[in-house]
Design a protein around this motif. Structure first.
Motif, mmCIF file in Angstrom:
data_model
loop_
_atom_site.group_PDB
_atom_site.id
_atom_site.type_symbol
_atom_site.label_atom_id
_atom_site.label_comp_id
_atom_site.label_asym_id
_atom_site.label_seq_id
_atom_site.Cartn_x
_atom_site.Cartn_y
_atom_site.Cartn_z
ATOM 1 N N ARG A 181 -7.966 47.335 -65.806
ATOM 2 C CA ARG A 181 -7.679 47.620 -67.176
ATOM 3 C C ARG A 181 -7.671 46.459 -68.210
ATOM 4 N NH1 ARG A 181 -2.952 49.213 -66.110
ATOM 5 N NH2 ARG A 181 -1.549 47.307 -66.464
ATOM 6 N N HIS A 182 -7.506 45.276 -67.374
ATOM 7 C CA HIS A 182 -7.759 44.220 -68.223
ATOM 8 C C HIS A 182 -9.187 43.220 -68.227
ATOM 9 C CE1 HIS A 182 -3.341 44.014 -69.370
ATOM 10 N NE2 HIS A 182 -3.159 43.967 -67.988
ATOM 11 N N PHE A 183 -9.831 43.479 -67.296
ATOM 12 C CA PHE A 183 -11.112 42.910 -66.961
ATOM 13 C C PHE A 183 -12.162 44.207 -66.612
ATOM 14 C CE2 PHE A 183 -8.075 40.144 -65.543
ATOM 15 C CZ PHE A 183 -7.860 39.118 -66.244
ATOM 16 N N PRO A 184 -12.209 44.975 -67.624
ATOM 17 C CA PRO A 184 -13.342 45.884 -67.280
ATOM 18 C C PRO A 184 -14.829 45.582 -66.939
ATOM 19 C CG PRO A 184 -12.497 46.259 -69.597
ATOM 20 C CD PRO A 184 -11.719 45.379 -68.622
ATOM 21 N N GLN A 185 -15.026 44.285 -67.868
ATOM 22 C CA GLN A 185 -16.276 43.779 -67.972
ATOM 23 C C GLN A 185 -16.746 43.043 -66.732
ATOM 24 O OE1 GLN A 185 -13.655 42.896 -69.663
ATOM 25 N NE2 GLN A 185 -13.726 40.487 -69.449
ATOM 26 N N ASN A 186 -15.883 42.952 -66.057
ATOM 27 C CA ASN A 186 -16.086 42.093 -64.499
ATOM 28 C C ASN A 186 -15.676 42.881 -63.361
ATOM 29 O OD1 ASN A 186 -17.194 39.697 -65.838
ATOM 30 N ND2 ASN A 186 -15.064 39.338 -66.372
ATOM 31 N N PRO A 187 -16.283 44.141 -63.145
ATOM 32 C CA PRO A 187 -15.796 45.039 -62.042
ATOM 33 C C PRO A 187 -16.026 44.352 -60.572
ATOM 34 C CG PRO A 187 -17.766 45.760 -62.988
ATOM 35 C CD PRO A 187 -17.326 44.902 -63.853
ATOM 36 N N LEU A 188 -15.335 44.432 -59.861
ATOM 37 C CA LEU A 188 -15.524 44.179 -58.265
ATOM 38 C C LEU A 188 -15.827 45.237 -57.248
ATOM 39 C CD1 LEU A 188 -12.005 41.866 -58.262
ATOM 40 C CD2 LEU A 188 -14.481 41.282 -58.629
ATOM 41 N N SER A 189 -16.256 44.888 -56.297
ATOM 42 C CA SER A 189 -16.836 46.099 -55.374
ATOM 43 C C SER A 189 -15.558 46.483 -54.804
ATOM 44 C CB SER A 189 -17.559 45.171 -54.130
ATOM 45 O OG SER A 189 -16.832 44.219 -53.516
ATOM 46 N N ASP A 190 -15.844 47.918 -54.213
ATOM 47 C CA ASP A 190 -14.745 48.704 -53.460
ATOM 48 C C ASP A 190 -14.083 47.909 -52.257
ATOM 49 O OD1 ASP A 190 -15.531 50.576 -55.564
ATOM 50 O OD2 ASP A 190 -16.697 51.796 -54.272
ATOM 51 N N ASP A 191 -15.127 47.017 -51.641
ATOM 52 C CA ASP A 191 -14.179 46.517 -50.366
ATOM 53 C C ASP A 191 -13.618 45.224 -50.853
ATOM 54 O OD1 ASP A 191 -16.556 45.126 -51.222
ATOM 55 O OD2 ASP A 191 -17.212 44.825 -48.960
ATOM 56 N N THR A 192 -13.398 44.933 -51.861
ATOM 57 C CA THR A 192 -12.693 43.499 -52.475
ATOM 58 C C THR A 192 -11.259 43.628 -51.949
ATOM 59 O OG1 THR A 192 -14.133 43.443 -54.133
ATOM 60 C CG2 THR A 192 -12.025 41.873 -54.315
ATOM 61 N N THR A 193 -10.645 42.631 -51.606
ATOM 62 C CA THR A 193 -9.418 42.797 -50.940
ATOM 63 C C THR A 193 -8.351 42.553 -52.215
ATOM 64 O OG1 THR A 193 -9.118 40.207 -50.572
ATOM 65 C CG2 THR A 193 -9.868 41.711 -48.766
ATOM 66 N N GLU A 194 -7.084 43.052 -51.831
ATOM 67 C CA GLU A 194 -5.858 42.817 -53.016
ATOM 68 C C GLU A 194 -5.745 41.264 -53.491
ATOM 69 O OE1 GLU A 194 -1.338 43.793 -52.632
ATOM 70 O OE2 GLU A 194 -2.250 45.603 -53.310
ATOM 71 N N ASP A 195 -5.788 40.458 -52.209
ATOM 72 C CA ASP A 195 -5.537 38.953 -52.512
ATOM 73 C C ASP A 195 -6.556 38.450 -53.615
ATOM 74 O OD1 ASP A 195 -3.327 38.804 -51.039
ATOM 75 O OD2 ASP A 195 -4.611 37.848 -49.330
ATOM 76 N N VAL A 196 -7.856 38.970 -53.409
ATOM 77 C CA VAL A 196 -9.079 38.545 -54.212
ATOM 78 C C VAL A 196 -8.789 38.927 -55.929
ATOM 79 C CG1 VAL A 196 -11.403 38.790 -55.012
ATOM 80 C CG2 VAL A 196 -10.980 38.563 -52.463
ATOM 81 N N TYR A 197 -8.140 40.358 -55.893
ATOM 82 C CA TYR A 197 -7.709 40.696 -57.193
ATOM 83 C C TYR A 197 -6.588 39.835 -57.788
ATOM 84 C CZ TYR A 197 -10.322 44.993 -56.990
ATOM 85 O OH TYR A 197 -11.319 46.015 -57.037
ATOM 86 N N LEU A 198 -5.821 39.593 -56.922
ATOM 87 C CA LEU A 198 -4.503 38.734 -57.303
ATOM 88 C C LEU A 198 -5.107 37.247 -57.824
ATOM 89 C CD1 LEU A 198 -1.941 39.652 -54.779
ATOM 90 C CD2 LEU A 198 -1.865 40.224 -57.055
ATOM 91 N N GLN A 199 -6.007 36.825 -57.092
ATOM 92 C CA GLN A 199 -6.551 35.447 -57.440
ATOM 93 C C GLN A 199 -7.427 35.795 -59.020
ATOM 94 O OE1 GLN A 199 -6.027 32.457 -55.697
ATOM 95 N NE2 GLN A 199 -6.826 31.786 -57.652
ATOM 96 N N LYS A 200 -7.710 36.499 -58.954
ATOM 97 C CA LYS A 200 -8.924 36.834 -60.082
ATOM 98 C C LYS A 200 -8.002 37.014 -61.523
ATOM 99 C CE LYS A 200 -13.222 36.852 -58.500
ATOM 100 N NZ LYS A 200 -14.116 35.881 -59.173
ATOM 101 N N ILE A 201 -6.793 37.606 -61.167
ATOM 102 C CA ILE A 201 -5.764 37.833 -62.516
ATOM 103 C C ILE A 201 -5.092 36.459 -62.567
ATOM 104 C CG2 ILE A 201 -3.732 38.957 -62.773
ATOM 105 C CD1 ILE A 201 -4.529 41.186 -61.216
ATOM 106 N N ALA A 202 -4.732 35.812 -61.480
ATOM 107 C CA ALA A 202 -3.993 34.362 -61.830
ATOM 108 C C ALA A 202 -5.218 33.365 -62.557
ATOM 109 C CB ALA A 202 -3.757 33.677 -60.386
ATOM 110 N N ASP A 203 -6.392 33.444 -62.281
ATOM 111 C CA ASP A 203 -7.379 32.691 -62.869
ATOM 112 C C ASP A 203 -7.312 32.895 -64.338
ATOM 113 O OD1 ASP A 203 -7.996 31.319 -60.409
ATOM 114 O OD2 ASP A 203 -10.025 32.678 -59.962
#
Length: 341
Positions: A70-92
């Motif tokens: 919702r917040h970063f539609p311009q930077n989609p991540l692959s389907d196999d991306t872990t939740e920890d990576v998502y959290l790190q991207k949000i924190a960054d």
């Protein structure tokens, strides 16, 4: 340090030179890694949401992948991306507000006395700043920015709201410009040591007090006295009406001002029977015919206190705005011995 409800990649920005107040992305240095701290806090929030949802027999309503998309539609991540990576991207991409000064920068002494320092048993001062800005900005004035951020995480809170930490907006530029304008307001106001101390007093007076009871009422009226009373409290009968809600006609504002003072005095002198009578008088003059009282929500007395507290909050807000935008005019009102119409 507090984390704000805005996202974006930014370089550090000085919001207020007098306060040495800055915003930036979360630091991730070896000895100052709030980025990692926030990832850990978000991870805990996800777990707490699962536990709370299971207790209520509901599905968890925090979905990290949906929040990121919702917040970063311009930077989609692959389907196999872990939740920890998502959290790190949000924190960054999260933005924090913090103080960064040497003691020579502020006229309030050193570690022993400087009120703007963060201490283990005191709430983070950046949180107080944001709460104060939100209070002052929630009125109808066009003289100050109205579109301001809130905090979602505070470094001095042991318990975090598992939902609040994921609040967020993409309109970072608008929020940042509003913060810069507030910084200019602070910098214009802060000229002498007493100004810093007065700002500290106001921020502490406003911070986290949302209980609309007799104590809150007393405190709000006392703030009006602080700025308007020169020698005797009855002066507020004719000084206060110009700051009251102008949806009430002037004659009615004059009556309300007297009632507000009389209610304050009944509390101050412990005359609670007299207070009950004044509360009923307020209800009949100010509220009856304008409001529908639902007594399953509040008693008649508490409906009046809620209304009077909200009215006084708006009044204090109007006074604070004048303090920041036309201090000399506010001083002249306080010094005046003539009725102001």
């Amino acid at each position: 340090m507090v984390v704000l409800n805005i996202f974006g990649k930014i370089e550090p920005i000085c919001i207020s030179n007098k306060l040495k107040l800055y915003i930036s992305n979360l630091p991730n240095g070896e000895s100052n890694n709030w980025n990692k701290e926030l990832v850990d806090e978000m991870r805990t929030a996800v777990k707490m949401n699962i536990i709370e949802s299971e207790k209520l027999g509901m599905k968890p309503n925090i979905n990290i992948r949906e929040i990121y998309s919702r917040h970063f539609p311009q930077n989609p991540l692959s389907d196999d991306t872990t939740e920890d990576v998502y959290l790190q991207k949000i924190a960054d991409n999260m933005i924090c507000l913090y103080f960064d000064y040497s003691y020579q920068d502020m006229p309030l002494g050193d570690w022993d006395t400087n009120c703007f320092d963060g201490r283990l048993c005191e709430e983070d001062y950046a949180e107080k700043v944001i709460d104060f800005i939100n209070f002052a900005s929630s009125g109808k004035s066009t003289q100050i920015p109205s579109f301001v951020p809130q905090w979602v995480y505070s470094s001095n809170h042991d318990l975090q709201n598992c939902h609040r930490i994921f609040w967020g907006e993409q309109h970072a530029e608008i929020y940042i410009e509003s913060l810069k304008k507030w910084g200019q307001i602070f910098d214009t106001f802060l000229k002498y040591k007493n100004d810093y101390l007065q700002l500290d007093y106001l921020m502490n007076s406003i911070h986290t007090d949302n209980d609309y009871n007799t104590y809150h009422y007393f405190k709000m009226y006392s703030l009006c006295q602080l700025f308007l009373e020169k020698s005797k409290e009855s002066e507020l009968d004719w000084k206060l009406p110009q700051f009251l809600d102008h949806n009430y006609p002037l004659e009615e504002r004059n009556e309300i001002a007297k009632l507000l003072r009389q209610m304050r005095n009944k509390i101050a002198h412990g005359d609670f029977i007299g207070l009950e009578n004044k509360i009923e008088e307020y209800a009949q003059k100010v509220m009856d015919g304008r409001y529908s009282f639902d007594y399953s929500e509040y008693s008649r007395k508490n409906w009046v206190l809620l209304n009077a507290c909200c009215l006084l909050e708006d009044t204090v807000r109007n006074i604070i705005i004048m303090l920041f935008t036309d201090r000399e005019k506010l001083k002249s009102i306080k010094d005046s011995t003539n009725i102001i119409l």
